[in-house]
Design a protein around this motif. Structure first.
Motif, PDB file in Angstrom:
ATOM      1  N   ARG A 152      19.322  -2.073   5.232  1.00 57.78           N
ATOM      2  CA  ARG A 152      18.003  -1.497   5.533  1.00 57.78           C
ATOM      3  C   ARG A 152      17.896  -0.074   4.994  1.00 57.78           C
ATOM      4  NH1 ARG A 152      14.846  -2.688   9.889  1.00 57.78           N
ATOM      5  NH2 ARG A 152      15.242  -0.658  10.772  1.00 57.78           N
ATOM      6  N   HIS A 153      16.651   0.443   4.748  1.00 61.77           N
ATOM      7  CA  HIS A 153      15.363  -0.234   4.968  1.00 61.77           C
ATOM      8  C   HIS A 153      15.015  -1.083   3.751  1.00 61.77           C
ATOM      9  CE1 HIS A 153      14.705   1.883   8.645  1.00 61.77           C
ATOM     10  NE2 HIS A 153      15.057   2.999   8.060  1.00 61.77           N
ATOM     11  N   TYR A 154      14.322  -2.186   4.007  1.00 60.56           N
ATOM     12  CA  TYR A 154      13.956  -3.085   2.923  1.00 60.56           C
ATOM     13  C   TYR A 154      12.603  -2.646   2.360  1.00 60.56           C
ATOM     14  CZ  TYR A 154      17.534  -5.883   5.292  1.00 60.56           C
ATOM     15  OH  TYR A 154      18.683  -6.319   5.883  1.00 60.56           O
ATOM     16  N   GLN A 155      12.626  -1.812   1.366  1.00 59.10           N
ATOM     17  CA  GLN A 155      11.412  -1.236   0.796  1.00 59.10           C
ATOM     18  C   GLN A 155      11.540  -1.141  -0.722  1.00 59.10           C
ATOM     19  OE1 GLN A 155       8.488   0.661   2.886  1.00 59.10           O
ATOM     20  NE2 GLN A 155       9.077  -1.390   3.488  1.00 59.10           N
ATOM     21  N   ILE A 156      10.397  -1.269  -1.392  1.00 64.52           N
ATOM     22  CA  ILE A 156      10.407  -1.243  -2.853  1.00 64.52           C
ATOM     23  C   ILE A 156      10.890   0.119  -3.363  1.00 64.52           C
ATOM     24  CG2 ILE A 156       9.014  -1.589  -4.936  1.00 64.52           C
ATOM     25  CD1 ILE A 156       6.906  -2.911  -3.043  1.00 64.52           C
ATOM     26  N   ALA A 157      10.323   1.194  -2.792  1.00 62.87           N
ATOM     27  CA  ALA A 157      10.662   2.536  -3.296  1.00 62.87           C
ATOM     28  C   ALA A 157      12.163   2.804  -3.157  1.00 62.87           C
ATOM     29  CB  ALA A 157       9.859   3.583  -2.547  1.00 62.87           C
ATOM     30  N   LYS A 158      12.735   2.348  -2.043  1.00 60.77           N
ATOM     31  CA  LYS A 158      14.175   2.547  -1.848  1.00 60.77           C
ATOM     32  C   LYS A 158      14.966   1.737  -2.879  1.00 60.77           C
ATOM     33  CE  LYS A 158      17.457   0.488   0.326  1.00 60.77           C
ATOM     34  NZ  LYS A 158      18.158  -0.384   1.224  1.00 60.77           N
ATOM     35  N   ALA A 159      14.526   0.497  -3.117  1.00 61.08           N
ATOM     36  CA  ALA A 159      15.232  -0.369  -4.082  1.00 61.08           C
ATOM     37  C   ALA A 159      15.194   0.249  -5.485  1.00 61.08           C
ATOM     38  CB  ALA A 159      14.601  -1.759  -4.090  1.00 61.08           C
ATOM     39  N   VAL A 160      14.022   0.767  -5.845  1.00 65.45           N
ATOM     40  CA  VAL A 160      13.859   1.366  -7.178  1.00 65.45           C
ATOM     41  C   VAL A 160      14.737   2.619  -7.307  1.00 65.45           C
ATOM     42  CG1 VAL A 160      12.165   2.595  -8.626  1.00 65.45           C
ATOM     43  CG2 VAL A 160      11.572   0.386  -7.606  1.00 65.45           C
ATOM     44  N   GLY A 161      14.742   3.445  -6.261  1.00 63.27           N
ATOM     45  CA  GLY A 161      15.566   4.669  -6.290  1.00 63.27           C
ATOM     46  C   GLY A 161      17.043   4.341  -6.383  1.00 63.27           C
ATOM     47  N   GLN A 162      17.474   3.382  -5.586  1.00 60.17           N
ATOM     48  CA  GLN A 162      18.899   3.007  -5.623  1.00 60.17           C
ATOM     49  C   GLN A 162      19.261   2.374  -6.973  1.00 60.17           C
ATOM     50  OE1 GLN A 162      19.877   0.560  -2.225  1.00 60.17           O
ATOM     51  NE2 GLN A 162      20.250   2.362  -0.957  1.00 60.17           N
TER      52      GLN A 162
ATOM     53  N   GLU B 221       0.822  -1.224   0.000  1.00 56.72           N
ATOM     54  CA  GLU B 221       0.000   0.000   0.000  1.00 56.72           C
ATOM     55  C   GLU B 221       0.847   1.261   0.000  1.00 56.72           C
ATOM     56  OE1 GLU B 221      -4.155  -0.821   1.849  1.00 56.72           O
ATOM     57  OE2 GLU B 221      -2.663  -1.405   3.338  1.00 56.72           O
ATOM     58  N   ASN B 222       2.179   1.093  -0.100  1.00 54.96           N
ATOM     59  CA  ASN B 222       3.016   2.295  -0.007  1.00 54.96           C
ATOM     60  C   ASN B 222       3.901   2.494  -1.232  1.00 54.96           C
ATOM     61  OD1 ASN B 222       4.815   0.212   0.441  1.00 54.96           O
ATOM     62  ND2 ASN B 222       5.983   1.318   1.998  1.00 54.96           N
ATOM     63  N   TYR B 223       3.542   1.865  -2.349  1.00 51.65           N
ATOM     64  CA  TYR B 223       4.341   2.114  -3.552  1.00 51.65           C
ATOM     65  C   TYR B 223       3.507   2.933  -4.529  1.00 51.65           C
ATOM     66  CZ  TYR B 223       7.596   1.744  -7.317  1.00 51.65           C
ATOM     67  OH  TYR B 223       8.476   2.085  -8.305  1.00 51.65           O
ATOM     68  N   PRO B 224       3.973   4.157  -4.859  1.00 53.13           N
ATOM     69  CA  PRO B 224       3.162   5.055  -5.682  1.00 53.13           C
ATOM     70  C   PRO B 224       2.807   4.459  -7.042  1.00 53.13           C
ATOM     71  CG  PRO B 224       5.065   6.210  -4.772  1.00 53.13           C
ATOM     72  CD  PRO B 224       5.255   4.754  -4.456  1.00 53.13           C
ATOM     73  N   GLY B 225       1.589   4.738  -7.483  1.00 54.93           N
ATOM     74  CA  GLY B 225       1.177   4.322  -8.826  1.00 54.93           C
ATOM     75  C   GLY B 225       0.547   2.950  -8.877  1.00 54.93           C
ATOM     76  N   CYS B 226       0.662   2.191  -7.780  1.00 57.14           N
ATOM     77  CA  CYS B 226       0.091   0.829  -7.770  1.00 57.14           C
ATOM     78  C   CYS B 226      -0.751   0.660  -6.508  1.00 57.14           C
ATOM     79  CB  CYS B 226       1.204  -0.216  -7.761  1.00 57.14           C
ATOM     80  SG  CYS B 226       2.407  -0.049  -9.059  1.00 57.14           S
ATOM     81  N   PRO B 227      -1.879   1.370  -6.398  1.00 60.01           N
ATOM     82  CA  PRO B 227      -2.632   1.279  -5.142  1.00 60.01           C
ATOM     83  C   PRO B 227      -3.203  -0.114  -4.906  1.00 60.01           C
ATOM     84  CG  PRO B 227      -3.839   2.551  -6.808  1.00 60.01           C
ATOM     85  CD  PRO B 227      -2.506   2.227  -7.402  1.00 60.01           C
ATOM     86  N   SER B 228      -3.040  -0.581  -3.684  1.00 56.62           N
ATOM     87  CA  SER B 228      -3.592  -1.880  -3.254  1.00 56.62           C
ATOM     88  C   SER B 228      -3.279  -3.034  -4.200  1.00 56.62           C
ATOM     89  CB  SER B 228      -5.109  -1.778  -3.058  1.00 56.62           C
ATOM     90  OG  SER B 228      -5.375  -0.809  -2.086  1.00 56.62           O
TER      91      SER B 228
END
Ligand code: FAD
Length: 269
Positions: A244-254, A46-53
């Motif tokens: 850390r942190h293990y998050q999609i948005a962080k992975a995509v940005g990196q 629920e916290n990755y922009p553009g892909c709600p739920s």
């Protein structure tokens, strides 16, 4: 030779590939199946922009389609190790080798510890690939520590070429130690000693320390600077493998930053 090879086809690797391709570089992704990405296990994101739920599976399927549509090749394989070749890198996937000017490591959270003796005897009786090294052990006794989906069939392959196989699945033993002198002579499994000539350790991921010699790590995670450069010139890292942190948005940005840095590196070489 490919400009940039990316190890791992999760959010970090996919983001890196799209950016590098967009900058005009030739790119290949080497990755296990999508099902082996951590994201695949997420029931609801629920916290990755553009892909709600959406589920992790939905998001990854969309990401992979974008890669296909961009004409980026994904080689479905487990990368075993990378060797610096003086200005380039050779990545081994068993019998197949791929060469690139730069590497981006985006393999997610990998197992961080190795068994005692594992790194010491790697190439001297310890192997990560039965189909690649099995022939060296024909007629000999080997142990297989089977921790991935293909392990049972790889053990069968070893039997079929004439190895005597002692097979350990997750339930048979938990603690291992590899012993020997010049070469492996013994496997200790939950304190029981087995005389063997080789030990095949079959995991779906490879510890960064075994994958590329000299890579600086911090508690098992790959150390990077602000532009995702690692301690090795020409090697970049992104996503969960950097910590850390293990998050999609962080992975995509990196992944994006690592690709931009890798493109600059390739342009200068
Ligand atoms: C149950 C669960 C729920 C989650 N929920 C959320 C959430 O709601 N929001 C959020 O932001 N994050 C969530 N996450 C975290 C998120 O999934 C990760 O942060 C993200 O997937 C990291 O991306 P990555 O590309 O670094 O690694 P990964 O997604 O793990 O991808 C790495 C890929 O590399 C492959 N690989 C590894 N080693 C090799 C090798 N040697 N050769 C070839 N391929 C290799 C792996 O098999 C995998 O496919 C969740 C994670 C889990 C487990």
């Amino acid at each position: 030779m490919t400009d940039i090879i990316i190890i791992g086809g999760g959010p970090a690797g996919i983001s890196a590939a799209l950016t590098a391709k967009n900058r005009g570089k030739s790119v290949k992704i080497i990755s296990n199946n999508a099902e082996q990405s951590n994201l695949w296990k997420a029931k609801l994101v629920e916290n990755y922009p553009g892909c709600p739920s959406a589920s992790g599976q939905d998001i990854l399927t969309t990401f992979r389609k974008q890669i296909d549509d961009a004409g980026i090749e994904i080689i479905t394989a487990r990368a075993l190790n990378a060797l610096p070749m003086g200005g380039s890198f050779s990545v081994s996937c068993g019998q197949d080798y791929y060469e690139a000017k730069a590497l981006i490591l985006a393999a997610g959270i990998t197992q961080q510890s190795t068994y005692p003796g594992e790194t010491e005897f790697l190439g001297r009786g310890v192997s990560y690939c039965a189909t690649c090294d099995g022939m060296l052990f024909r007629g000999k006794k080997v142990a297989v520590i089977g921790l991935n989906e293909e392990a049972a069939s790889e053990a069968e392959f070893l039997r079929s070429i004439g190895c005597e196989v002692e097979y350990f699945d997750k339930n048979r033993a938990k603690k291992f130690e590899i012993r020997g002198e010049d070469k492996v002579t013994q496997l200790l499994a939950d304190e029981i000693a087995y005389t063997v000539d080789g030990v095949f350790i079959l995991r779906s991921t490879i510890a960064p320390s075994s994958f590329l010699t000299g890579l600086e790590l911090d508690g098992g995670h790959i150390t990077t600077n602000g532009t995702m450069k690692t301690s090795i010139n020409g090697v970049f890292a992104a996503g969960d493998c950097t910590g850390r942190h293990y998050q999609i948005a962080k992975a995509v940005g990196q992944g994006n930053s690592a690709a931009l840095a890798a493109c600059e590196y390739v342009d200068k070489t």
